[in-house]
Design an enzyme around this catalytic site. Structure first.
Site, PDB file in Angstrom:
ATOM      1  CG  MET A   1      -0.886  -3.027   3.302  1.00 46.39           C
ATOM      2  SD  MET A   1      -2.104  -4.284   2.878  1.00 46.39           S
ATOM      3  CE  MET A   1      -1.433  -5.716   3.670  1.00 46.39           C
ATOM      4  CB  CYS A   2      -0.118  -2.027   9.920  1.00 45.81           C
ATOM      5  SG  CYS A   2      -1.297  -3.343   9.574  1.00 45.81           S
ATOM      6  CB  THR A   3       0.349   3.356  11.181  1.00 44.45           C
ATOM      7  OG1 THR A   3      -0.499   3.783  10.125  1.00 44.45           O
ATOM      8  CG2 THR A   3       1.244   4.507  11.604  1.00 44.45           C
TER       9      THR A   3
END
Length: 638
Positions: free
Chosen positions: A503-505
Site C-alpha cells: 500500500m505504501c510506496t
C-alpha cells in the site's frame, strides 16, 4: 602657462561643483539591463542626466544638481529639464571597482572632452557638459556602488570688477531662452550668438544652473572659460544670468591655464571627501519584489555565459498541473519554481500523515494534524506552503480523486464531477505531470493529455529504479509512445487486497529526488526545442537533447535513454481509444472504469491476446514429441 600677474584688488573666481541625485528607479533599470542586456559586457554605455531648466529654478536650487532616473537610459524630452550627455561604466566585480586607477580614468575622460571642446565651433552645452558614472551592481544584495565624475578643464581667472547687469541685457537673455535652452553665448551689439567669433567683442553670457546664496556660479562655466583661454582670450566680460534677480556682470582676467590641461571632476561625498557612494535599496524595496528579482537572478545569469540562447520566458509562461502532491509532486514543484514557473496547480485526494514530512518537502510536522483530527489536505496545503516559500507563485490545490480504470463507478454524481473538474484543469494548463502512486490512476490523465495534445511528463518509481518519460503527440510524424504503450493488457485494480508494504510506496529515498529533477529538466529541454513536444527522440536543442524515456537504476547507479514508438493498440493513447473518448466523453470513461475488458475490446488488445494464445498453442503443438515407440532412440526412454 601664465597670462597676467594678479593685482591686489583682483580676486579669484569661485564656483560650485555639481552634485548628483540618483533615484532608485535608475538602479532598478540598471539591474534589469545588467541581467538582460549588459551581462558580462562592461563597455561604456551612453546615458543622460538632467538638470532643471535654469529659467524654471526656484529658491531651493542652491547648487547645480545632475539627476538620474530610469529614463536616463532612454531618449526623453521635457521642457522643465535640460538633458546632459553621460556615460556609464558598470564593472563586473567590486574588486575591479575598487582597483581601477581613478585619476587615470578621469584623465581618459577629460582628454576626450578636451578634444571635443577645442574642435567645437559653437557653444553647444552638450559638448561642454558631460558626466561619467563608474558603478558596480551587487544584484544579490541589491546594493549599488557608484561614483560620478564631471571632467573639468582647469584654468584660473581673476575677477577685476563686478557690475550690475543692464535691464535690456536681461530682457535679451530671457527672450532668447524662450526659444529653447542654451547655456553660453557671445554677446555682441545687443545680440546673443551661439558661435564664437574672435572678431567680435569678448563679452559673454552664462546661464547659471545654481541660485547659490553666496552668488558662486556653477562649475559648468569652467569648461567654457578654458575654451576661450585656448582661443587666446585673456580678458573678457561675463554676464552670469540667474532668474532670481542676482545676475551679475564680471570683468575677468586670465591668470593661467595649461595646455594640455589638468582635469578635476570626481564628485565628493556629503562630507566633502573624495569617494564613491552606496545605494542600498534592499531595505527600501517591497520584499515581494526583491524575492521576484532574486528568483530570476540565477536564471538570468545563465544567459551571460553558459546558455546565452536559452528562452526563459517560455518556461515562466507555462501553466503546470501536478497530478499527485506527494514525494514526486513536492520535489517537482520546487524544481519548477527554481526554473521560474509561476502557475502551479496540485491535484491529490490524500491527507498528510506523520510519515510524509521527512520525504515530502512541502509539508511540516504541524501539517500532520488539523481541527478534524486528521492530517491537512495534501493538495491544498501544498499550494499554501509553496506560497510561503515564494509568495509570487500562483499556486492552487484541488482535493480530488482521479477516476481510475478498474475501479467501478459507485457514486456517479461525485465521480462525474471529479472527471469534469479534471477536464477543466487540463484545459487551463499547458503541461501535465503524472506523479501518482498507482498505475491505474494515470490512465485517464494519459487519455486526456493525448486527446487535448498537452505536454505530458510521467515519473514513476520502483524500489531502486525510476522511469521519467514524455508522452507522444498525435501531431508527431513518428509518434512516441505513452506510459501504457508497452502493455498488452489494460491497467486494472492494483490497490485492493494489498499488504502494508504494497500500500505504501517503498522506494530508496534518493530515487524520488532524481526522478523529479529529471522530469522537470526534461520539460525544460522540450520547451527549448523549436518543435516543442513534437521533437523526435533524443533530438538536439540549444540546451541539450530531448530523450523519450530515461530509466535509472540505483543498485548499479546506471541510467539509460530509451525509445518506444506509439502502439497501435495502446489502451490509453491509440487513435481508436481517443476517437471513442471524443465521441462519448464521460459515458465512454464510465464504461472503461467499470470494465477493463471493455477497453481491451475497444483498443484491440483482446484480439491481440487471442492471437497470442493461438500462436502459443500452435507453437506447443509444433514442438510436441512423437510416440516414443516409433523413435529410434526409444530404448533410452525405458
Amino acid at each position: 602657462m601664465t597670462a597676467t600677474p594678479s593685482k591686489p584688488d583682483q580676486k579669484p573666481t569661485r564656483h560650485i561643483p555639481p552634485q548628483s541625485f540618483v533615484e532608485a528607479s535608475f538602479f532598478t533599470r540598471l539591474s534589469q539591463l545588467k541581467l538582460d542586456q549588459f551581462k558580462l559586457d562592461s563597455s561604456r554605455v551612453a546615458i543622460h542626466g538632467f538638470i532643471t531648466n535654469p529659467t524654471k529654478l526656484n529658491k531651493f536650487n542652491d547648487m547645480p544638481i545632475v539627476n538620474l532616473d530610469q529614463d536616463s537610459f532612454e531618449s526623453s524630452t521635457d521642457d522643465l529639464k535640460v538633458y546632459i550627455p553621460g556615460e556609464l561604466l558598470n564593472v563586473n566585480t567590486i574588486e575591479e571597482f575598487k582597483s581601477l586607477d581613478k585619476p587615470k580614468l578621469l584623465n581618459v575622460w577629460g582628454q576626450e572632452m578636451y578634444q571635443d571642446i577645442i574642435k567645437s565651433e559653437s557653444f553647444d552645452y552638450k559638448t561642454f557638459n558631460k558626466f561619467h558614472i563608474l558603478s558596480f551592481s551587487d544584484l544579490k544584495k541589491y546594493k549599488f556602488y557608484y561614483w560620478l565624475a564631471y571632467p573639468t578643464l582647469s584654468s584660473s581667472w581673476l575677477i577685476e570688477r563686478e557690475d550690475e547687469v543692464k535691464p535690456e541685457t536681461i530682457d535679451l537673455i530671457e527672450k532668447e531662452l524662450s526659444n529653447g535652452f542654451q547655456q553660453f553665448f557671445q554677446l555682441h551689439k545687443g545680440k546673443l550668438h551661439k558661435k564664437f567669433d574672435r572678431a567680435n567683442e569678448p563679452a559673454f553670457v552664462f546661464i547659471d544652473a545654481s541660485l547659490n546664496k553666496e552668488k558662486k556660479s556653477s562649475n559648468q562655466v569652467k569648461n567654457y572659460l578654458y575654451y576661450l583661454a585656448h582661443k587666446g582670450i585673456k580678458e573678457l566680460g561675463l554676464v552670469t544670468y540667474r532668474n532670481n534677480g542676482t545676475s551679475v556682470k564680471q570683468h575677468l582676467v586670465l591668470e593661467s591655464f595649461s595646455d594640455p590641461p589638468k582635469f578635476t571632476g570626481w564628485e565628493r561625498t556629503s562630507r566633502g571627501k573624495l569617494g564613491p557612494k552606496l545605494a542600498d535599496l534592499g531595505s527600501l524595496i517591497d520584499p515581494l519584489q526583491l524575492a521576484e528579482q532574486a528568483v530570476e537572478l540565477n536564471l538570468k545569469l545563465m544567459k551571460w555565459r553558459i546558455a546565452p540562447d536559452i528562452d526563459l520566458d517560455i518556461i515562466k509562461e507555462q501553466k503546470v498541473l501536478l497530478l499527485g502532491a506527494g514525494t514526486l509532486g513536492s520535489y517537482v514543484a520546487r524544481a519548477l519554481m527554481g526554473w521560474g514557473v509561476r502557475k502551479i496547480t496540485f491535484v491529490d485526494n490524500g491527507r498528510i500523515s506523520y510519515s510524509n514530512p521527512v520525504r515530502q518537502p512541502l509539508y511540516n510536522f504541524e501539517d500532520c494534524f488539523s481541527d478534524d483530527g486528521q492530517g491537512e489536505i495534501k493538495a491544498v496545503k501544498a499550494a499554501e506552503n509553496l506560497k510561503k516559500i515564494f509568495p509570487g507563485v500562483d499556486a492552487a490545490g484541488y482535493n480530488l480523486e482521479v477516476p481510475m480504470i478498474g475501479h467501478p463507478v459507485t457514486d456517479e454524481p461525485k465521480q462525474k464531477e471529479n472527471y469534469e473538474t479534471l477536464l477543466n484543469l487540463f484545459d487551463e494548463h499547458d503541461v501535465i505531470f503524472l506523479l501518482m502512486d498507482s498505475r491505474e490512476s494515470r490512465w485517464l490523465p494519459t487519455l486526456l493529455g493525448a486527446s487535448k495534445d498537452k505536454i505530458v511528463i510521467n515519473a514513476a518509481l520502483g524500489f531502486d529504479s525510476y522511469l521519467v518519460m514524455r508522452h507522444g503527440s498525435l501531431k508527431q510524424p513518428e509518434r512516441l509512445g505513452c506510459y501504457y504503450c508497452n502493455d498488452v493488457v489494460a491497467p486494472n485494480d492494483s490497490l485492493s487486497d494489498r499488504t502494508l508494504d504494497q500500500m505504501c510506496t517503498v522506494t530508496r529515498p534518493g530515487g524520488a529526488l532524481m526522478a523529479s529533477s529529471l522530469a522537470v529538466e526534461l520539460l525544460v529541454s522540450i520547451l527549448q526545442h523549436p518543435d516543442k513536444n513534437l521533437a523526435p527522440h533524443d533530438s538536439l536543442t540549444k540546451f541539450g537533447n530531448v530523450p523519450h524515456q530515461i530509466r535509472g537504476f540505483l543498485h548499479n547507479f546506471q541510467q539509460n535513454k530509451l525509445y518506444a514508438p506509439n502502439y497501435v493498440h495502446c489502451s490509453a493513447c491509440s487513435n481508436t481509444v481517443i476517437d471513442e473518448y471524443n465521441k462519448g466523453g464521460w459515458l465512454f470513461v464510465k464504461k472503461c472504469l467499470d470494465s477493463s475488458q471493455y477497453l481491451e475490446d475497444i483498443c484491440g488488445l483482446t484480439k491481440v491476446q487471442e492471437e497470442a494464445e493461438l500462436a502459443t498453442k500452435q507453437l506447443l503443438e509444433d514442438m510436441s514429441l512423437e510416440d516414443p515407440d516409433d523413435d529410434e532412440d526409444a530404448e533410452w526412454l525405458d
